[in-house]
Design an enzyme around this catalytic site. Structure first.
Site, PDB file in Angstrom:
ATOM      1  N   CYS A 183       0.845  -1.192   0.000  1.00 12.18           N
ATOM      2  CA  CYS A 183       0.000   0.000   0.000  1.00 12.18           C
ATOM      3  C   CYS A 183       0.878   1.239   0.000  1.00 12.18           C
ATOM      4  CB  CYS A 183      -0.941   0.021   1.205  1.00 12.18           C
ATOM      5  SG  CYS A 183      -0.079   0.229   2.778  1.00 12.18           S
ATOM      6  N   CYS A 217       3.216   1.677   2.901  1.00  8.57           N
ATOM      7  CA  CYS A 217       4.480   0.941   2.778  1.00  8.57           C
ATOM      8  C   CYS A 217       5.510   1.809   2.069  1.00  8.57           C
ATOM      9  CB  CYS A 217       4.279  -0.351   1.985  1.00  8.57           C
ATOM     10  SG  CYS A 217       3.173  -1.557   2.732  1.00  8.57           S
ATOM     11  N   ASP A 257      10.668  27.351 -32.237  1.00 11.56           N
ATOM     12  CA  ASP A 257      11.796  27.857 -33.008  1.00 11.56           C
ATOM     13  C   ASP A 257      11.454  27.638 -34.483  1.00 11.56           C
ATOM     14  OD1 ASP A 257      14.449  28.724 -33.618  1.00 11.56           O
ATOM     15  OD2 ASP A 257      15.016  26.631 -33.899  1.00 11.56           O
ATOM     16  N   ASP A 304      15.247  22.489 -30.874  1.00 10.94           N
ATOM     17  CA  ASP A 304      16.113  21.354 -31.181  1.00 10.94           C
ATOM     18  C   ASP A 304      16.858  20.830 -29.969  1.00 10.94           C
ATOM     19  OD1 ASP A 304      18.106  23.189 -30.727  1.00 10.94           O
ATOM     20  OD2 ASP A 304      18.649  23.427 -32.828  1.00 10.94           O
ATOM     21  N   ASP A 338      18.654  26.090 -28.472  1.00 15.58           N
ATOM     22  CA  ASP A 338      17.620  26.833 -27.764  1.00 15.58           C
ATOM     23  C   ASP A 338      17.608  26.546 -26.268  1.00 15.58           C
ATOM     24  OD1 ASP A 338      16.350  28.160 -30.057  1.00 15.58           O
ATOM     25  OD2 ASP A 338      15.858  26.133 -30.675  1.00 15.58           O
TER      26      ASP A 338
END
Length: 738
Positions: free
Chosen positions: A15, A18, A420, A619, A623
């Site tokens: 659960c 845990c 871009d 890319d 950038d």
């Protein structure tokens, strides 16, 4: 000292409590910087200082907390451990079910001698209680040792209360008064049986959730055929080194990443890139390890091996994404941390209240046990991680790599998508888009002369002209007296004619009359093209328009974004006229041009300050500043190591249509998480009061603990089943309402 990050496969979790206990134990260990435990995947991601402790120490911490560990890199063993756990659950459930049926029959149907019945029921109940139910007691003991509480605590206390009450009446019938009292062996047995059934179904469903990871791991190749000293030798794939020549035959999986050096073929890359159409491979093309060679045999030089291959990086990224926690899970984590102790307090209060108001002990115990059983926090703990696991796995199958759960959540909130231009919206390669000639000149004749001269040049614009001539099937004549004029163009003599190709400045400097072609050249330039003028023997005869053209799917992608109320914006360092031409071609009205990388970041920042959530598509290399500034950065078309490290999301396939598909999938995942959280919270909000007996004055019946167990098991299975619907998400958006 740089931190080391490792991934441990945990066994024995049942659960969210845990997972929270393991995370607390790890984070309390000196040298551990961060620990994230994912119940849905049964994994722990730990960042630690290797000078302070090692992986063995982390394993010891988890084992002291009462759980097992399969170390990182041993995914096959982790799968085997999961299979063993499932088999053990089946065995316990099968015995428990058989004995429980007998207990129920002998309790409610069969007529037994009054003196013998309690002892027979006790004999049937003991194996259910202490063999089939032993995992609950193991969990209870582990929780007591670490001074915490989890699902096992609730179940063990609940069934022990029912069994212990019945055992007391069996040993001392006088405690039950004149009628001997009601025995609850059937209740404790049914609770154990139903919870084991729920665990078994939940374990099977959670196994399906990580199926995408297993499929990707299954693509990895064990052996490679390496060419050395003129002979082919089969080696384990992990022994291939960069630079080795690998031979791949038709029908085989490619063992490592590399570049073709001989031969050609079609390769099925669908499991890595999501692209269903086979990719044609020629010498010089890259091949991705794990993909399937379809038709021809070829040789390739290994460039990435082992953990550096694209496939290994993809698997690692998906695993890291599945280990993360989005913002939506923080509330669930806080609730789960205090949930079990609170439920035990409510259960105790329920018992006391019913006794105080005069209810029979059996009635009060029934209510208290029902509260304990129905309130298991499994559904709450699974609500978020199971959706992230299935969603990120589905994204990987589409060719979308999500770095973290946070990125998946951020993408769902995006309302502005910034692009871009060069290499993102455009192909990144210039080509001839139009040729205008003087009235007395033929297009093929002018192109032949221009391409003949440009063939001597290495300039990208010249290469575009030559490519167009070759595609047109032209035979290019020989050139003499060639001269390259930097910044202006080129010139040469072709079949006795003086030919110059370049800017208007070049032709004017050589006293070449521009009048025959000037109007056409201006019109081409107004459309955002770069224009090359062709002068022959002192007269301009043609204008060749060259441009970096928009990708064919760009316009369709923009239309899809706008249909989903996503605003597209284009940022570029190119000239405004060229930028507007591309914007017009793809349908983007908001175009910002002549920007430096830092200027692009400022534009994104301004959009964010205006209240927008911004995704940046680039890319992943040039950038970097703007990708970092955006709420979510998306690198397109690489799947390369650099691109993956630069962005929150990487599109392995160079296809812009993946951008809206990624956002739609993110929205579907977040919507699924919210559905799960709502169900989990609503279930406990309604279930606990009903189990405590608030409806008793109206119905005069109590919720039987066995029904509470069935409802608890159903809640977890329902959450997992809802998350598994994401496996059926379709990129076209037909299932985006999931």
């Amino acid at each position: 000292m740089a931190l080391v990050r490792t991934r441990l496969n945990i066994t024995g979790m049942h659960c969210a409590a845990c997972a929270a206990s393991i995370a607390r134990a790890l984070e309390a260990t000196p040298g551990v910087s961060e620990a994230t435990v994912n119940f849905a995947t049964s994994t722990a991601a730990v960042s630690y200082n290797p000078e302070a402790l090692g992986e063995d120490d982390l394993v010891a911490v988890v084992e002291r907390a009462g759980y097992g560990v399969v170390r990182s890199g041993e995914e096959e063993e982790a799968g085997a451990a999961h299979a063993r756990e499932l088999r053990a659950l089946r065995r316990r459930f099968s015995l428990s079910l058989a004995l429980t049926i007998l207990i129920v029959v002998f309790t409610h149907v069969a007529v037994l001698p009054e003196a013998a019945a309690p002892w027979l029921l006790l004999g049937l109940a003991v194996p259910v209680q202490f063999w089939a139910g032993w995992p609950f007691y193991q969990g209870l003991w582990a929780a007591l040792r670490r001074r915490s509480a989890d699902m096992n605590t609730l179940v063990a206390v609940g069934v022990s209360a029912a069994f212990g009450y019945s055992l007391a009446l069996t040993l001392l019938p006088s405690l039950g008064g004149a009628g001997g009292g009601r025995l609850y062996y059937d209740t404790s047995a049914m609770i154990i049986t139903l919870i084991l059934l729920g665990r078994m179904l939940e374990a099977k469903a959670r196994g399906k959730a990580s199926e995408a990871i297993r499929r990707l791991a299954g693509l990895q190749v064990d052996t490679a055929r390496v060419l050395g000293d003129g002979e082919e030798v089969d080696l384990p794939a992990d022994q291939v080194v960069v630079g080795d020549t690998v031979v791949v035959r038709p029908g085989e999986r490619i063992p490592v990443d590399g570049v073709l050096t001989a031969g050609s073929s079609s390769v099925d890359e669908s499991m890595v890139t999501g692209e269903s159409v086979p990719a044609e491979k020629q010498p010089g093309d890259t091949a991705i390890g794990g993909t399937v060679n379809l038709t021809g045999a070829f040789q390739m030089q290994a460039t990435q091996v082992g953990a550096d291959t694209v496939l290994a990086q993809i698997i690692r990224l998906v695993q890291e994404a599945q280990s993360g926690k989005p913002r939506l899970q923080r509330l669930a984590d806080r609730v789960a941390g205090v949930f079990v102790p609170s439920v035990m307090a409510v259960s105790g209060a329920t018992l006391v209240v019913w006794l105080v108001i005069g209810a029979e002990a059996a009635h009060a115990i029934t209510a208290a046990v029902s509260v304990l059983i129905i309130a298991c926090p499994c559904a709450l703990g699974l609500a978020t991680p199971i959706s992230v696991v299935v969603g990120s796995g589905r994204a990987a199958e589409m060719g979308v790599l999500v770095r973290s759960a946070e990125a998946l959540e951020a993408a769902a909130r995006v309302d502005v998508v910034v692009f871009d231009k060069t290499g993102t919206l455009t192909t990144g390669q210039v080509e001839v888009v139009s040729i205008e000639t003087a009235e007395d000149w033929d297009e093929r004749q002018a192109l032949s002369l221009a391409a003949a001269v440009e063939r001597q040049s290495e300039h990208p614009l010249g290469e575009a002209v030559v490519k167009r001539a070759v595609e047109a099937g032209l035979t290019l004549p020989e050139v003499s007296d060639f001269e390259a004029l930097p910044g202006l163009g080129v010139r040469g003599r072709v079949e006795g004619r003086e030919v110059a190709i370049g800017s208007a400045h070049l032709l004017e400097a050589r006293d070449i009359a521009l009048a025959p072609i000037s109007e056409s050249a201006s019109a081409l330039a107004d459309r955002g093209n770069t224009v090359l003028l062709v002068g022959v023997d002192g007269r301009a005869v043609a204008a060749i328009a060259v441009a970096d053209t928009a990708k064919p799917e760009a316009a369709e992608m923009v239309e899809e974004l706008e249909a989903r109320d996503l605003r597209p914006v284009m940022l570029t360092g190119d000239h405004l006229r060229t930028a507007r031409a591309i914007g017009h071609a793809v349908g983007i009205e908001d175009v910002r041009a002549e920007l430096m990388p830092q200027d692009k970041a400022e534009v994104v920042k301004a959009l964010q300050e205006a209240g927008h959530r911004v995704a940046m598509v680039g890319d992943g290399i040039n950038d970097a500043p703007v990708l970092a500034q955006a709420d979510v950065g998306i690198a397109i078309g690489g799947g390369t190591r650099i691109a993956m490290e630069a962005a929150d999301i990487t599109l392995v396939r160079d296809d812009l249509r993946l951008v809206p598909q990624t956002i739609l999938l993110s929205r579907a995942v977040v919507r699924n998480i919210r559905q799960n959280l709502f169900f989990a919270f609503a279930y406990n909000t309604l279930g606990i009061p009903i189990a405590a007996g608030v409806l008793y004055p109206l119905t005069h019946t109590m919720l039987h603990p066995a029904m509470a167990a069935a409802a608890m098991a159903l809640s977890s299975v329902s959450v997992v089943t809802n998350a598994l619907r994401l496996r059926g998400y379709r990129p076209e958006g037909r299932r985006s309402d999931l």
